[in-house]
Scaffold this motif. Structure first.
Motif, PDB file in Angstrom:
ATOM      1  N   CYS A   1       0.880  -1.169   0.000  1.00  0.00           N
ATOM      2  CA  CYS A   1       0.000   0.000   0.000  1.00  0.00           C
ATOM      3  C   CYS A   1       0.916   1.217   0.000  1.00  0.00           C
TER       4      CYS A   1
ATOM      5  N   TYR B   1      -8.140  -4.136   0.066  1.00  0.00           N
ATOM      6  CA  TYR B   1      -8.047  -2.680   0.089  1.00  0.00           C
ATOM      7  C   TYR B   1      -7.171  -2.234   1.261  1.00  0.00           C
ATOM      8  N   CYS B   2      -6.438  -1.152   1.044  1.00  0.00           N
ATOM      9  CA  CYS B   2      -5.837  -0.489   2.187  1.00  0.00           C
ATOM     10  C   CYS B   2      -6.557   0.847   2.386  1.00  0.00           C
ATOM     11  N   ALA B   3      -6.547   1.304   3.620  1.00  0.00           N
ATOM     12  CA  ALA B   3      -7.246   2.529   3.968  1.00  0.00           C
ATOM     13  C   ALA B   3      -6.457   3.270   5.043  1.00  0.00           C
TER      14      ALA B   3
ATOM     15  N   ASP C   1     -14.456  -0.315   9.068  1.00  0.00           N
ATOM     16  CA  ASP C   1     -14.192   0.423   7.836  1.00  0.00           C
ATOM     17  C   ASP C   1     -14.827   1.805   7.832  1.00  0.00           C
TER      18      ASP C   1
ATOM     19  N   TYR D   1     -12.483   4.915   8.447  1.00  0.00           N
ATOM     20  CA  TYR D   1     -11.404   5.251   7.510  1.00  0.00           C
ATOM     21  C   TYR D   1     -11.916   6.135   6.388  1.00  0.00           C
TER      22      TYR D   1
ATOM     23  N   TRP E   1      -9.128   5.653   0.871  1.00  0.00           N
ATOM     24  CA  TRP E   1      -9.119   4.269   0.412  1.00  0.00           C
ATOM     25  C   TRP E   1      -8.356   4.115  -0.891  1.00  0.00           C
TER      26      TRP E   1
END
Length: 126
Positions: free
Chosen positions: A22, A95-97, A110, A113, A116
């Motif tokens: 990420c 996914y990274c956030a 989630d 956050y 994204w």
């Protein structure tokens, strides 16, 4: 402009390993909580691992069962998700956030956050 870009996903056989990256641009990842989420077809998105600026981590033990780990590379402004012993049930979009907060403990919720990445497909074949 704050951006997150995931990379490193590919088709892998059961039992294999992958390292997802990420990468951040426009901001310094080490100042943020960073979390990895995944969403499998027909399922809700789930948080699997996160890390705070202080290095504290939180993990969904049921999801990863000691197979995954998270780390930061401050020089590269990146956060990694190392995934070992992959199984077909790990197939999902990952996914990274990022989240800006003063809290020490990071969250796997989630909704907390605000930034994204676009997601990257991990497919594990049996």
């Amino acid at each position: 402009q704050l951006q997150l870009v995931e990379s490193g996903a590919e088709l892998v056989q059961s039992g294999g390993s992958l390292r997802l990256s990420c990468a951040g641009s426009g901001f310094t990842l080490e100042d943020y909580h960073i979390a990895w989420f995944r969403q499998a077809p027909g399922k809700e998105r789930e948080g699997i691992f996160c890390i705070s600026p202080q290095g504290a981590t939180a993990v969904d033990v049921d999801a990863v069962k000691d197979r995954f780990s998270i780390s930061r590379d401050k020089a590269k402004n990146a956060v990694y998700l190392q995934m070992n012993s992959l199984q077909p049930e790990d197939t999902a979009v990952y996914y990274c956030a990022a989240r800006a907060t003063n809290q020490v403990v990071c969250s796997l919720n989630d909704r907390r956050y605000s930034h994204w990445g676009q997601g990257t497909q991990v497919t594990v074949s049996s």
